[in-house]
Design an enzyme around this catalytic site. Structure first.
Site, PDB file in Angstrom:
ATOM      1  N   ARG A  56       2.187 -11.152   7.489  1.00  0.00           N
ATOM      2  CA  ARG A  56       1.552 -11.415   6.183  1.00  0.00           C
ATOM      3  C   ARG A  56       0.051 -11.560   6.386  1.00  0.00           C
ATOM      4  NH1 ARG A  56       1.377 -16.371   4.003  1.00  0.00           N
ATOM      5  NH2 ARG A  56       3.438 -16.900   4.797  1.00  0.00           N
ATOM      6  N   TYR A 117      -7.670   0.720 -17.130  1.00  0.00           N
ATOM      7  CA  TYR A 117      -6.296   1.012 -16.725  1.00  0.00           C
ATOM      8  C   TYR A 117      -5.373   0.005 -17.441  1.00  0.00           C
ATOM      9  CZ  TYR A 117      -2.238   1.564 -13.771  1.00  0.00           C
ATOM     10  OH  TYR A 117      -0.961   1.780 -13.329  1.00  0.00           O
ATOM     11  N   ASP A 191     -13.751  -0.395 -10.030  1.00  0.00           N
ATOM     12  CA  ASP A 191     -12.505   0.301  -9.677  1.00  0.00           C
ATOM     13  C   ASP A 191     -12.880   1.761  -9.388  1.00  0.00           C
ATOM     14  OD1 ASP A 191     -10.122   1.794  -9.721  1.00  0.00           O
ATOM     15  OD2 ASP A 191      -9.154   0.424 -11.128  1.00  0.00           O
ATOM     16  N   LYS A 216      -3.040   6.471  -5.429  1.00  0.00           N
ATOM     17  CA  LYS A 216      -3.501   7.715  -6.031  1.00  0.00           C
ATOM     18  C   LYS A 216      -4.102   8.629  -4.946  1.00  0.00           C
ATOM     19  CE  LYS A 216      -2.068   5.351  -9.533  1.00  0.00           C
ATOM     20  NZ  LYS A 216      -2.914   4.496 -10.343  1.00  0.00           N
TER      21      LYS A 216
END
Ligand SMILES: *Cc1c(COP(=O)(O)O)cnc(C)c1O
Length: 400
Positions: A56, A117, A191, A216
């Site tokens: 983690r 978004y 972004d 993406k």
């Protein structure tokens, strides 16, 4: 920078050549890491040994990917001697929420542009206020209106933007917005999912933090969900962003990091072809009588074409275009054969979708109209097929 040097960094930065001589960075598919003895534990705890304890907190493959992405987002800054770091998350939304929660606390305020978004829109409009973070929107972050809003909200710690914005392709001037934000003691978060560092590097233009959905173009093959936060503010990364992954736990799997790293290596090459194909498709659409508008930053007719030329190295492969109405959109989407009807973007193959009923269906219809998401708006993620084949498919699907 030269394109060659950038491509070299994409392939070589961050790669791990381990003791066994693995040529490609291996997958460290393990949740925990062993220590030979207490001396090794002490070396880890003091930071003396650059080792791992639990996946983690960190995993070598995740570090390799983070270093590669940082090397690309900060390409010119690093050559000027600045340090840039990245943290990889399990999704774009995990990265975006970490960035926003990292720069804004209860009592602070965040200003964002109006077109975002869909899930980021929800985070800003609904979730942040539930945790005592005020939010407001300024269409396009237009300079004068942004300055007015920053003066009205003096507790603003972050300005948030996407450029090109999803799905209308409208642009925001990163350098100008950074200057205004900084003059009001706020950080700028960008972004950069649509452009990728191959086409636009917001940190070099003055942004403080870059966020990505690596799902993406960076992953590029449609195989993973992932995200990243990148910054040259090392204190912010260390004190605010790293704790977000450690304590909120949006950790990517070793295999996803490996696939993303593999995808990122060919990003410069893929973006060249994506952009060239998109330009051909956009020119075809702009001339088609069944298409009422084309929104592509590379067209001279695009209202912000000059800004696109100034802050981007090329114009990307996302195109929004409009047909007459919902019925015309339905006809087109039912007829496409090569173009695939699906959300998401940045894959090898061409994806087509209807924002009003798919990606942006949760946005209030009145707001959709205000921000330019008409019922005839189609979003296209132009893939790497032969451009003539994409054009031919759209041509047959657009016939009356
Ligand atoms: C997909 C996307 C996101 C969200 O990323 P996930 O990986 O789906 O969580 C954020 N911003 C933009 C611009 C996107 O396209």
């Amino acid at each position: 920078m030269t394109k060659q040097q950038f491509s070299t960094a994409a392939i070589h930065a961050g790669e791990i050549h381990d003791a066994q001589g693995a040529h490609v960075t291996p997958i460290y598919q393990t949740s925990t890491f062993t220590f030979t003895d207490m001396a090794a534990v002490e070396a880890y705890a003091s930071g003396e040994a650059n080792s791992y304890i639990y996946s983690r907190g960190g995993n070598p493959g995740r570090t390799a990917l983070a270093e590669k992405l940082a090397a690309l987002e900060g390409f010119n800054l690093i050559q000027q001697g600045e340090a840039v770091t990245a943290e990889i998350f399990s999704s774009g939304m995990a990265a975006i929420s970490a960035a926003l929660l990292g720069v804004a606390q209860a009592g602070d305020h965040v200003i964002a542009q109006s077109v975002l978004y869909g899930s980021t829109d929800h985070l800003v409009a609904e979730l942040l206020p539930q945790y005592g973070i005020g939010t407001s929107r300024v269409p396009g972050l237009a300079a004068e209106a942004l300055i007015r809003e920053l003066e009205a909200q003096p507790n603003t710690t972050a300005v948030y933007l996407e450029t090109p914005a999803n799905p209308t392709m409208s642009l925001v001037d990163i350098a100008a917005t950074a200057e205004i934000a900084h003059a009001h003691n706020a950080r700028l978060i960008v972004d950069n999912t649509f452009a990728t560092p191959a086409l636009q590097r917001p940190l070099e233009l003055g942004a403080d933090v870059v966020v990505h959905s690596t799902t993406k173009y960076i992953g590029g093959h449609g195989t993973i969900i992932g995200g990243a936060v990148v910054s040259h503010d090392l204190t912010l990364m260390e004190e605010k962003i790293v704790p977000m992954i450690r304590y909120l736990g949006g950790v990517p799997s070793p295999f996803d990091c490996w696939l993303t790293n593999l995808g990122l290596k060919t990003l410069p090459l893929r973006m060249e072809r994506h952009c060239a194909n998109a330009m051909q498709v956009a020119r075809f659409l702009a001339e088609h009588e069944g298409v009422t508008a084309v929104h592509y930053p590379g067209l001279e007719s695009f209202p912000q074409h000059d800004l696109a030329k100034r802050q981007m190295d090329d114009f990307g492969a996302m195109i929004a275009f409009e047909v007459a109405d919902y019925e015309a959109a339905t006809r087109l989407l039912n007829r496409v054969q090569l173009c695939t009807l699906a959300v998401s973007l940045g894959n090898l193959d061409t994806l087509i979708e209807h924002p009003a009923s798919m990606t942006h269906s949760s946005v209030d219809p009145e707001i959709r109209r205000q921000i330019g998401i008409s019922d005839g708006l189609i979003r296209l993620s132009v893939g790497l097929e032969a451009a003539e084949d994409i054009v031919a498919d759209l041509a047959q699907a657009l016939t009356m």
